[in-house]
Design an enzyme around this catalytic site. Sequence first.
Site, PDB file in Angstrom:
ATOM      1  N   GLY A   1      -5.921   0.352  -3.994  1.00 52.38           N
ATOM      2  CA  GLY A   1      -5.206   0.922  -2.857  1.00 52.38           C
ATOM      3  C   GLY A   1      -5.238   2.430  -2.913  1.00 52.38           C
ATOM      4  N   SER A   2      -4.182   3.036  -2.416  1.00 49.89           N
ATOM      5  CA  SER A   2      -4.164   4.489  -2.293  1.00 49.89           C
ATOM      6  C   SER A   2      -3.843   5.149  -3.621  1.00 49.89           C
ATOM      7  CB  SER A   2      -3.114   4.904  -1.272  1.00 49.89           C
ATOM      8  OG  SER A   2      -1.838   4.584  -1.789  1.00 49.89           O
TER       9      SER A   2
ATOM     10  N   GLU B   1      -8.004   0.949  -8.956  1.00 52.10           N
ATOM     11  CA  GLU B   1      -9.131   1.286  -8.067  1.00 52.10           C
ATOM     12  C   GLU B   1      -8.530   1.975  -6.863  1.00 52.10           C
ATOM     13  OE1 GLU B   1     -12.243   0.783  -8.778  1.00 52.10           O
ATOM     14  OE2 GLU B   1     -12.067  -0.587 -10.484  1.00 52.10           O
TER      15      GLU B   1
ATOM     16  N   GLY C   1      -1.254   4.090  -6.608  1.00 50.32           N
ATOM     17  CA  GLY C   1      -1.704   4.020  -8.004  1.00 50.32           C
ATOM     18  C   GLY C   1      -0.965   5.000  -8.886  1.00 50.32           C
TER      19      GLY C   1
END
Lengths: 499, 499, 499, 499
Positions: free
Chosen positions: B232-233, B254, B237
Site C-alpha cells: 500500500g502507501s 511493498e 507502511g
Amino acid sequence: MTHSETLAKAGLTEAELSGGTLAVHSPIDGAEVARLKQTDPFDMPAIIATSQEAFQIWRRVPAPRRGELVRLLGEELRAAKDELGALVTLETGKITAEGLGEVQEMIDICDFAVGLSRQLYGLTIASERPGHRMTETWHPIGPVGVISAFNFPVAVWSWNTALALVCGDPVIWKPSEKTPLTALACKKIFEKAAARFGDDAPEGLLQLVIGGAEVGEALVASKGVPVISATGSTRMGGVVGPKVAARWGRPILELGGNNAMIVAPSADLDMAVRAIVFSAVGTAGQRCTTLRRLIVHKSIKAELVEKLIKTYATLPIGDPRSKGTLIGPLIDQGALDAMQTSLEVAKAEGGTVHGGGPVTEAVPGGAYVAPALVEMPGQTDIVKKETFAPILYVLEYVGLDDAIEIQNEVPQGLASCIFTLNVREAETFLSSVGSDCGIANVNIGPSGAEIGGAFGGEKETGGGRESGSDAWKGYMRRQTSTVNYSAELPLAQGIKFDV
Amino acid sequence: MTHSETLAKAGLTEAELSGGTLAVHSPIDGAEVARLKQTDPFDMPAIIATSQEAFQIWRRVPAPRRGELVRLLGEELRAAKDELGALVTLETGKITAEGLGEVQEMIDICDFAVGLSRQLYGLTIASERPGHRMTETWHPIGPVGVISAFNFPVAVWSWNTALALVCGDPVIWKPSEKTPLTALACKKIFEKAAARFGDDAPEGLLQLVIGGAEVGEALVASKGVPVISATGSTRMGGVVGPKVAARWGRPILELGGNNAMIVAPSADLDMAVRAIVFSAVGTAGQRCTTLRRLIVHKSIKAELVEKLIKTYATLPIGDPRSKGTLIGPLIDQGALDAMQTSLEVAKAEGGTVHGGGPVTEAVPGGAYVAPALVEMPGQTDIVKKETFAPILYVLEYVGLDDAIEIQNEVPQGLASCIFTLNVREAETFLSSVGSDCGIANVNIGPSGAEIGGAFGGEKETGGGRESGSDAWKGYMRRQTSTVNYSAELPLAQGIKFDV
Amino acid sequence: MTHSETLAKAGLTEAELSGGTLAVHSPIDGAEVARLKQTDPFDMPAIIATSQEAFQIWRRVPAPRRGELVRLLGEELRAAKDELGALVTLETGKITAEGLGEVQEMIDICDFAVGLSRQLYGLTIASERPGHRMTETWHPIGPVGVISAFNFPVAVWSWNTALALVCGDPVIWKPSEKTPLTALACKKIFEKAAARFGDDAPEGLLQLVIGGAEVGEALVASKGVPVISATGSTRMGGVVGPKVAARWGRPILELGGNNAMIVAPSADLDMAVRAIVFSAVGTAGQRCTTLRRLIVHKSIKAELVEKLIKTYATLPIGDPRSKGTLIGPLIDQGALDAMQTSLEVAKAEGGTVHGGGPVTEAVPGGAYVAPALVEMPGQTDIVKKETFAPILYVLEYVGLDDAIEIQNEVPQGLASCIFTLNVREAETFLSSVGSDCGIANVNIGPSGAEIGGAFGGEKETGGGRESGSDAWKGYMRRQTSTVNYSAELPLAQGIKFDV
Amino acid sequence: MTHSETLAKAGLTEAELSGGTLAVHSPIDGAEVARLKQTDPFDMPAIIATSQEAFQIWRRVPAPRRGELVRLLGEELRAAKDELGALVTLETGKITAEGLGEVQEMIDICDFAVGLSRQLYGLTIASERPGHRMTETWHPIGPVGVISAFNFPVAVWSWNTALALVCGDPVIWKPSEKTPLTALACKKIFEKAAARFGDDAPEGLLQLVIGGAEVGEALVASKGVPVISATGSTRMGGVVGPKVAARWGRPILELGGNNAMIVAPSADLDMAVRAIVFSAVGTAGQRCTTLRRLIVHKSIKAELVEKLIKTYATLPIGDPRSKGTLIGPLIDQGALDAMQTSLEVAKAEGGTVHGGGPVTEAVPGGAYVAPALVEMPGQTDIVKKETFAPILYVLEYVGLDDAIEIQNEVPQGLASCIFTLNVREAETFLSSVGSDCGIANVNIGPSGAEIGGAFGGEKETGGGRESGSDAWKGYMRRQTSTVNYSAELPLAQGIKFDV
C-alpha cells in the site's frame, strides 16, 4: 603485566587515554585505566557525511579489491593477537583463553570475507520473454552503523565490519561505553591495514564514535546510515528497531538470549557436564549465548545436578589473566547486584539456590561471583528473563514434547541445544516442531558458534543474522533487472496493450 | 454483462453480497454492487488463535505435500481465470487484458511455489570441528497477515499465499476495503482446492477478514502473527513497519514507487514510446510500478514529447470491459480529485500540463480521466511525491550521471529503467553507481515484473521482497545447527576451557 | 640475472638440478639449465598408495582447518612472488609481467579457496515424507592427479591444488616435461607452508612426479586416483578422457581453444586494438585462451587491419626479462616450426600473411618470432585448428548471425568475445543463440580470466571447469541422504507395500 | 483385464502393436503382446538432424514457456495414471502399487521441472576489475539421448525428459528392447501435451527410436547428441561412457548398484525388517537400488535372520496385478537362470541359502521366484557382483568401522543405509568417513528415492546425477561472461601490457 603495560602493548598512547570525560575501568580490579574524549553529538552529522562520501568512492572499488583490505586487516589482527587479546581481558574481564578466542574469531571472519569478496553471488534467472535476460544483483547499500556491546567488544564489530567492507559499505562504530579501549585499538589496527592497502581506501571508511546514548541515537535516527547493526539488550533493541524502521532504515538486531539445554536420558552425561559448565559460567555468564536454563529429564536430574554442584565447587574464580582461572569478574558492580536480585526473586518463586554469592577473596575491586545453580519448581517469571550473569536454572521434564515446549516458552529465541544420543530425539529437536531458536545444537552447548553459520535468532532476539551463510546480504541492496535485447516489447503474464 | 452476472459467474451469492455494512462500488460506473458483512475487531483474537492452531498442524505436513495444495489452487485458478479476471475488472476498473493478466500472475506464482515445495533449500556448511556437522535449515514461522491494496487485489495476495502455504504458514488476509469481492471469490476458489486436497489441510489455513483500520491494526499488533506482509502507501507502511518491529514481528513492506525511465539518445524511440505509454497509463496509472517520471536526454526531448502527446491523444478511454479500451476509470472520485490537485501544484511549480482532465463522456458514474503529461522545469516537490494516477512528469538531462542522480533523488525506491542501445549506459545504470531501485530494467518499462524475480524496493518502498528468487525466506525462520557426533567437545575458535 | 641466480633465488639447489636424465632448457636462450631426476614409472603404485594413505587422514581434518594450510600456502606464495615469477619467465619464456601475473593468480585462488573452506555448501531439501529430513552433502573423493601444461606451469596447478586441498583431497602433480623446475619450486613452497601448518598435514599430501608419458599414464590408469585434471592439447585430452572414464574415474579436461573475437561496427576500435594485441600476442600466442580468430564486420575491416599491422610493427620482441619486451620466445624450436608450417598452409588456403617470421636478431638460442596477422578468404581448415603460436586469422562478416555462426563453427569451445557498444549485439552474443564457448566476453579479449568464474569450455575443449564458481564440486563426491527420525516407514511416491 | 484391454486402454492401437519384428512379451505370463516395428539404424542420422533442428527452435523459447509444456505433460500423466501404471505392470511385471508409484514419480518430476523453468539459476559474480560485470549463465546444450532400462521403463525417461525440456533440449529416447510399449504410450501422452501447448513446440522435440544395440550405438557415437543419459548395467555403461567421452560428448550414467544396509544393535528391528523386505524383494529385486547386502551386527544377527526368514515365508508371490501380491515375476527366464547360477556360486563360496527357488505354482509362463536370503561367511566374489534378482546376502560385523569398510568394499557406489537409533553411528555413516555411495540413508532402505534429491552414485555406478538438486545442470552448458562497460581495459591479476 600492569594495566598500563597492557594498554601500551596494544598500541594505545597516553595522549589517547587521557584528557577526556569517559572514565574506563577494568573489571579485573575496578581500576580506572583511562579517561577518553567523547564524540560530541553535534559532530555526528559531519561524521555521517564523511561516511557517505567514503561510500561514493568505496562502492566503486571492485569487491575483490575491497577484500584485499580485509585480508590485510586479518593479517594485522594475526600479528596483534596476543596484545589485543590481553586488552580484551583487561577491559571485559574475560579469561585469557577467551580473549584470544575472540581475536581468533575476528581473524576467521576476515578470512571468510576475503573469499566472499569474489562471490557476493546474485542470480541469473530464466525470463519468460524471448530476447530478455533477468538477473538479481547485490549492490553496496551505504554506511553501516555498528553498535556493539561490552561482552564481545571486538568480535561482533569484526563480523559486521569485515562483511560491510567487502560489501562496499563504510562503517561507523559505536562501541559500548564500557569497552571503548579495545575499539580504539582495533581502529588503529585497521588503520595499519588501510595504510598498507593504499589510496583506494577513502578517508572515513571506518569511523569510531565514543560516547553514550546521544551518540547512538544520532546513528539510529539518521537517514544517512541505511543499516544499523545493534548488539545488546532486548530493551535497547526494542527501541532501536522501530526507530530505524520508522526512518526506512534496516536494523540488524542481535539481542538477548535465554538459552536452554535439554538433557535427555541417553545423553553422554560427562560430556554434558563439561558443555554445561563452559556454556553457563564461561565469560562469567555474560555471553548472549550463555546457557541459562537446563531442562533435564526427571530420571537423571538428581545425578546431573549432583555432578554439576560438585564441578561448580572446583571452578577457579579470580584474576582472568592468571593461568588456570576459568571465571573472571562480572563487568561491574551493577551486574553483581542485578544477579543477587535475580537470585532473591528466584528463591521467592520457589527456587533452591546453589552458589551464586560474591567472591570477595578474589581480586579486590572486581565484581567476582560464584556461579549459581538454581533448581526451580517450574518455569517462573524470573526464569523467562535474561539476567546477564552466571545463573543456571534447572528444570525437569518427562516427555520430549514437554521439554521442547518449555524450551520455546520464553520470549527470547537465540540459542538452544539438546544432549542425547538418540537419533529421533536429536532430529525432532532440529525439526520444524523442535527448537524455535536461531541456533539449535546437538551434543554441544548453545554458545561458541563458528563464523561459517549465520548467527542470530527470532522473537525478542531481534531477527538479525550476522557472520556466515548469506548474512552478507544484510549489508547490500538487491536489484532485480530485466534487459530487453530484442526489438519487441512483450509484457509479462502475456498481457496485450497495443497502442 | 451486468455486474450481477459477473458476480454470479465468479461464484458470489446474493447472501454473501448483502446484509452488511461495507458498501462496495464498481469504479466502472460507481454503482454499489454489494454490502458486505465486516469482521468484528473483537473476533480478531479468535481468528488469530485459529490460525495458530492451523499452524501447529500445517507445519508438520511435508512441504511437497503442502505444494500439492498450491498446485490444486493453481488448477482452480486456471479454471476460473475468465470469471475472476472479469471480477477484477468490475471491482478495480482495470481493463480486461489486465484483469486476466493479474489472474495469470496468480497461476504463475502457484506453479513456481509448487517447484519450491521440493526445495526450500538450506545449507550444509563445513564445520571447523572434527566430528561435527553444521547445517542451516528453514522452518515454518507461523501465521502470515496479508494486507493487500486495491490495485492488485488478488495477485499480491497470491504471491504471499502461495509462498506462505508451501513454507508451512497459514494466512490471514485483509484485503482493501475497496476490493473485498475479489477476495471473497479467491477464498472460495481456495476452498475448492482445499476440499480436493483433503484432510491434511487444517481448518483456518486461509482466513479472510473484511473491514477497515481496526481489523488491520489487530493483525499488526498481534504477537500471534509473526509476519505481516503489507502492500500500500508509504504512509500506511510507515505506521505498520515500526509497529510490527516493536512487537518483534517481521514486516514485509511493498509501498510506494516513484518510478522513472531514462531515455538516452541512442534509445529505440518507437519502442520507448510504447513502453512509456503502457507503463504510464496502464491500470490508469495505479500500479505501484507505474511510470511517473520521464528523464529524457535534452537532444531528443522535443521529439519524444511530441510523439507522446500524439499517442496520448489516441488512447481509448472508457469502459474497461469494452474491447479496445486501454484506460479505464480511477478507483474513485477521491483519486480523481487528488490527481487534479497534483496537476494544479505541478502548474504552480512551473509545469506545463498536457491532458489530465476528467473524461465525462465515458461511462457515467466512473472517475475517468485523460492521462497527463507534465513537462517540468526540474524535479520539484510534487514530482517527488507519488500521486496514484496517470501523471507522467517529463524532465530533461544532459549527462548520464545527472540522469541517474535525478532518478535516485526521490525518497521512493521501487522501479526504474533506461532506454538505450548503448552497452556502457545500460550497464552503468544497472551497476553499483546506477539506479538505487529494487527493480532496474533496460529497454522495458518499470512495470510488469515476472514472478521469477524478487519484487520490491528500498528506501520508502519499504525494503520487502516478494514473489521469486529467495523471497520465500521471508516466510520462514532460519536455524543454524551444529551436531557433535564425536565423543569430544572441542570449542570453536580453538578455545580451551578444561573443567 | 643469470639463470643460475634465478634458480638459486627460487630455492632450487644444485643437487636437485643435476644428476638426472631430463634436460630442461630455457626458451629464452635455449640453454640447458638442469638435468632432473625422473620418477620411475615402477614407483607410481607406491606413490599412489601414499596419496591414498594421506587421503585417509586428510579427509578427517575439518575443511576450515584444511583451508588454513591453503592460507599459509598463499602467504608463502606472496613472499616468493618475485622469485617464482622470475623462474616462470626463465622456464616458459613469458615476460616478467606475465610471470608475476601467473603467481598472482595462484595467490588469488588460495584466498578464494580459504573462503570456500568454510562453505563447501550442500543443501538441505524439503522431504515429502513426515519425520524425514533430506540433505545433500559434499565429501572428499580421494587423490587428484594434476597433469599440467608448459604454458601455465604453476597457475593451473594452484587452481587444482587449492581446491583439492580444501576439499580434502591429496594431489599428485605431473608437470609438463618442459617446465618441471617451477613445479619443483612450488613443491618447496608448499612444504614450507605445510611445515608451518603442523602435524595435521599428512605425508604425501602433495607429491610431484617428473617424467614423460609413462608416468602420466600410470596416473590416468589407476583406480587409486579418482580425479584426473589434465590441461593440454585436445589430442592428449582425447586419450586421457576415455581412459579415465573407462576405469570409472572423473576427468577434468582443459584442452585446446580456438578463440575468436567479433568486432562489430559500433566497437570502440582503439580499445579493440589493444585487446586484440594483448590477446593474440601475449605469452607469444601460447595461452589456451589466446585470440586466434578475428571476425570483423566488413565495414571496418580495412581500418582495423591497418591499425593492427601498424601496431604489430611496433611490438618489442626479445628477452622476456627485459623491461619493455612484450613478446618473448616460443617454448622451443618445434613450436616455431609448427607455426611456420601453419602459415604455409594458410597461404596455400588463400591467406595473406603479415609478419610471422623468425626473429633472429633477438636472443640467440631462443625461438623468437614476429606475430602473424593472416587475412583469410574464409574459415578454411587451418583456421579451425589450434596452432600454439601467435597467429591471428582475420575473417570478415556482414550480419551478426553469420559472425556467431563463424565463431561457433570450430570444434573447440573455450573462449570468445565481442567488441560492440550495442546492447542488442552484446546480449545476443551472450544468449542461448550466441557464442557456444565456456567463456564469452564483451569488450575484453578472450584471455585473462579472473579466478572467481568457472574456467573451461565445451566441445573439444573437454568440458571441465576449474577455478571459481562451483568448480570445487569436481573435487568432491555428492551424497544425497534421507534420515527417517519418525517411527513410521512411509515410501516415496506414496507406494504401499505392507508386509 | 486382458493384456489387449490394458494395451487398448493405454491408447495403443492394433496397427502400432503389430507388423514389426520386435517381439514384446509380458513377464506376467510370457505371452507375446506385440510385434513392434524397429527403427532402421540407417535412419538415425536423419532423426538426429531433426532433433538438431528442433533444438534451433526450442532453445529460443523462453524457459518458463518450455516449462508450460512440461506442466501439460504432468497434467496428461495425471489423467493417464491408472492406464499407464497398468501398462507398466503388464510390460515389467511389477505390482500395481509400484506401477502406479512409477507414474507418480513422473508426475512429481514434471511439477519440479515446472518450478525450475523459472529458475535455471546462474550467478552474478563480483569482478576484480572496475566497470566490469561477471556472470555465469546456463544455456541449452542440444539433443539429449536417453537410453533407459526395463526396470523403470518410464520414470527414468521422465526424469531426463522433464529436465531436458525445460533446459531447452530435445530428446531422442531409446527404451529397453524389453519395454518399448510403455515408451510408445508415453510418446502419445507427450504428443497430447504438445498439441495443447501449440506451435512453440517444434517437430521432433521428442523422438522415439526402437530397437537394439545398433540404434543405441548410433546415438552414442553421434556428435549431434551432446548428452547421453544411459541407465542400465555397469557393463553397458563401461562401453557407453568412454565412447561418448571420446567424441567429446557428456555421458550421464546411472549404472549398477550393490546396495547395503548396516543394522546396528540399537536399530528398531521391526522397522528394519519392513524396510529390508521392501528394499530386497520389491520389484522382485530388480531395482538399481534394491537391497543386496545386509551387514548386521553380530549381537542381533540371529534374531534378525530369523525374523526375515519368517517374513519371507509369508510374502505373496504371483500375478502382479492381483491385489495382495507383493512379488511379481522376474523380467524373463534369463533373469531367473542368472539368479539360480548366482545362488549356486554363493553356496560354493560358503553361503547358506534360504529360499530363492522358482515358483512354479504362480502364473504359468512367468519367471516367478521366491526371494533368497543367503547367509555368507564373508564378502566373497559373488557378493560383490550385482545379480539383478531378489537375492539378499547377509554378512556380520562387530565394529562400525568394519561395517562401513564392508559396505564400501564393492565396486559399485549407488545406495546404502544404516538402521540405528544412535546419533553417533548415524552421523558417522553420513560423514566423510562413512558410506561412499551417492545415496546414504538412515532408518530407511536404500531404494525409493524422492525426486527432490540428486539420484546417482560414484565408482562403477557411473557418476551421473539425475532428478533433483542441480542435476539439471547436466543438460545445459555453462557460460562464464565478463562485460567491460568502462572505457578502460584493465587485465586480470593486475598484469600490465601496454601497446
